[in-house]
Motif scaffolding. Structure first.
Motif, mmCIF file in Angstrom:
data_model
loop_
_atom_site.group_PDB
_atom_site.id
_atom_site.type_symbol
_atom_site.label_atom_id
_atom_site.label_comp_id
_atom_site.label_asym_id
_atom_site.label_seq_id
_atom_site.Cartn_x
_atom_site.Cartn_y
_atom_site.Cartn_z
ATOM 1 N N MET A 1 0.831 -1.184 0.000
ATOM 2 C CA MET A 1 0.000 0.000 0.000
ATOM 3 C C MET A 1 0.874 1.245 0.000
ATOM 4 O O MET A 1 1.934 1.262 0.621
ATOM 5 N N ILE A 2 0.439 2.253 -0.678
ATOM 6 C CA ILE A 2 1.141 3.537 -0.680
ATOM 7 C C ILE A 2 0.738 4.286 0.576
ATOM 8 O O ILE A 2 -0.447 4.435 0.873
ATOM 9 N N CYS A 3 1.739 4.763 1.317
ATOM 10 C CA CYS A 3 1.491 5.398 2.623
ATOM 11 C C CYS A 3 1.520 6.913 2.578
ATOM 12 O O CYS A 3 1.035 7.559 3.503
ATOM 13 N N GLY A 4 2.102 7.503 1.555
ATOM 14 C CA GLY A 4 2.185 8.955 1.482
ATOM 15 C C GLY A 4 3.329 9.387 0.594
ATOM 16 O O GLY A 4 3.989 8.563 -0.022
ATOM 17 N N VAL A 5 3.570 10.664 0.542
ATOM 18 C CA VAL A 5 4.636 11.237 -0.279
ATOM 19 C C VAL A 5 5.867 11.448 0.595
ATOM 20 O O VAL A 5 5.758 11.999 1.694
ATOM 21 N N HIS A 6 7.034 11.030 0.116
ATOM 22 C CA HIS A 6 8.276 11.203 0.861
ATOM 23 C C HIS A 6 9.057 12.412 0.367
ATOM 24 O O HIS A 6 9.464 13.258 1.153
ATOM 25 N N HIS A 7 9.301 12.499 -0.940
ATOM 26 C CA HIS A 7 10.089 13.613 -1.463
ATOM 27 C C HIS A 7 9.802 13.835 -2.936
ATOM 28 O O HIS A 7 9.192 13.006 -3.586
ATOM 29 N N LEU A 8 10.266 14.958 -3.420
ATOM 30 C CA LEU A 8 10.363 15.197 -4.852
ATOM 31 C C LEU A 8 11.827 15.475 -5.132
ATOM 32 O O LEU A 8 12.614 15.693 -4.212
ATOM 33 N N ALA A 9 12.204 15.431 -6.383
ATOM 34 C CA ALA A 9 13.604 15.637 -6.748
ATOM 35 C C ALA A 9 13.708 16.710 -7.821
ATOM 36 O O ALA A 9 12.827 16.831 -8.674
ATOM 37 N N VAL A 10 14.794 17.481 -7.750
ATOM 38 C CA VAL A 10 15.070 18.504 -8.747
ATOM 39 C C VAL A 10 16.519 18.371 -9.192
ATOM 40 O O VAL A 10 17.369 17.908 -8.440
ATOM 41 N N SER A 11 16.774 18.787 -10.406
ATOM 42 C CA SER A 11 18.131 18.826 -10.937
ATOM 43 C C SER A 11 18.543 20.291 -11.027
ATOM 44 O O SER A 11 17.747 21.135 -11.440
ATOM 45 N N THR A 12 19.771 20.572 -10.626
ATOM 46 C CA THR A 12 20.273 21.940 -10.624
ATOM 47 C C THR A 12 21.684 21.970 -11.207
ATOM 48 O O THR A 12 22.409 20.974 -11.102
ATOM 49 N N PRO A 13 22.095 23.070 -11.796
ATOM 50 C CA PRO A 13 23.476 23.166 -12.264
ATOM 51 C C PRO A 13 24.468 23.424 -11.133
ATOM 52 O O PRO A 13 25.670 23.276 -11.313
ATOM 53 N N ASP A 14 23.980 23.824 -9.940
ATOM 54 C CA ASP A 14 24.868 24.179 -8.838
ATOM 55 C C ASP A 14 24.242 23.721 -7.521
ATOM 56 O O ASP A 14 23.426 24.425 -6.922
ATOM 57 N N LEU A 61 12.148 20.053 5.155
ATOM 58 C CA LEU A 61 11.358 21.058 5.856
ATOM 59 C C LEU A 61 10.199 20.308 6.499
ATOM 60 O O LEU A 61 9.354 19.754 5.784
ATOM 61 N N ASP A 62 10.212 20.242 7.825
ATOM 62 C CA ASP A 62 9.210 19.494 8.566
ATOM 63 C C ASP A 62 9.236 18.043 8.082
ATOM 64 O O ASP A 62 10.252 17.385 8.214
ATOM 65 N N ARG A 63 8.158 17.556 7.500
ATOM 66 C CA ARG A 63 8.089 16.165 7.039
ATOM 67 C C ARG A 63 8.326 16.020 5.543
ATOM 68 O O ARG A 63 8.140 14.946 4.981
ATOM 69 N N PHE A 64 8.703 17.077 4.880
ATOM 70 C CA PHE A 64 8.836 17.076 3.420
ATOM 71 C C PHE A 64 10.302 17.174 3.013
ATOM 72 O O PHE A 64 11.029 18.028 3.514
ATOM 73 N N TYR A 65 10.709 16.303 2.098
ATOM 74 C CA TYR A 65 12.084 16.273 1.615
ATOM 75 C C TYR A 65 12.148 16.658 0.139
ATOM 76 O O TYR A 65 11.235 16.358 -0.629
ATOM 77 N N ILE A 66 13.262 17.291 -0.234
ATOM 78 C CA ILE A 66 13.599 17.516 -1.640
ATOM 79 C C ILE A 66 14.977 16.901 -1.853
ATOM 80 O O ILE A 66 15.915 17.211 -1.109
ATOM 81 N N GLU A 67 15.080 16.043 -2.861
ATOM 82 C CA GLU A 67 16.368 15.472 -3.234
ATOM 83 C C GLU A 67 16.910 16.319 -4.380
ATOM 84 O O GLU A 67 16.250 16.469 -5.409
ATOM 85 N N VAL A 68 18.075 16.905 -4.173
ATOM 86 C CA VAL A 68 18.643 17.849 -5.132
ATOM 87 C C VAL A 68 19.829 17.188 -5.834
ATOM 88 O O VAL A 68 20.775 16.760 -5.171
ATOM 89 N N PHE A 69 19.762 17.079 -7.153
ATOM 90 C CA PHE A 69 20.816 16.450 -7.941
ATOM 91 C C PHE A 69 21.590 17.480 -8.747
ATOM 92 O O PHE A 69 20.992 18.397 -9.310
#
Length: 162
Positions: A1-14, A61-69
């Motif tokens: 079962m899906i329990c919720g959202v963990h993170h989103l990811a973004v790509s950056t040049p820096d 931030l609180d319970r929300f993650y961003i994975e930065v590549f």
């Protein structure tokens, strides 16, 4: 079962600039770092970029993650996407005082599309982060709003300026 959202990811040049920006402007904290070399076949298959190499940081931030590549190989390019273009189009940050956050972030240099506004139930505005990604600020006003903020905001407020 899906329990919720963990993170989103973004790509950056820096990577360092992006993480610093999200720490100072929005109050995120850096919680992990990593990466992979071009000889990592499994990750190359997973991201559909054979021979790729990258660094990453996980911010929270609180319970929300961003994975930065930051891809070192191949090096990505920036394409200007409009809000109507398909794909992820913005990140929404909940605020408890939209006028104060609008003023604070404007003073730090955030480029907003317009001042906060909206119906009696909520106020919102969109602006751009350091890479041109759209960041929404949202304040729900009505206690019976259909999509209220459910987080806890365990973190202290972000610094007022830098």
């Amino acid at each position: 079962m899906i329990c919720g959202v963990h993170h989103l990811a973004v790509s950056t040049p820096d990577l360092e600039r992006f993480v610093d920006h999200y720490q100072r402007w929005y109050g995120f904290e850096r919680v992990a770092d990593g990466g992979w070399e071009a000889d990592n076949e499994r990750i190359g298959r997973m991201v559909q970029l054979p021979g790729s190499a990258a660094r990453y940081a996980m911010i929270r931030l609180d319970r929300f993650y961003i994975e930065v590549f930051q891809y070192l190989e191949p090096v990505g390019t920036r394409t200007d996407r409009r809000m109507c273009d398909h794909g992820l189009i913005h990140l929404c940050l909940y605020v408890d005082d939209i006028e104060a956050e609008y003023a604070r972030l404007s003073a730090l240099g955030m480029d907003f599309h317009c001042p906060p506004g909206g119906p009696d139930t909520m106020q919102a505005t969109y602006g751009r982060d350091c890479d041109g990604n759209v960041v929404e600020l949202l304040q729900v006003i009505a206690p019976d709003h259909p999509f209220p903020f459910l987080g806890t905001m365990d973190q202290a407020a972000p610094p007022s300026s830098k």
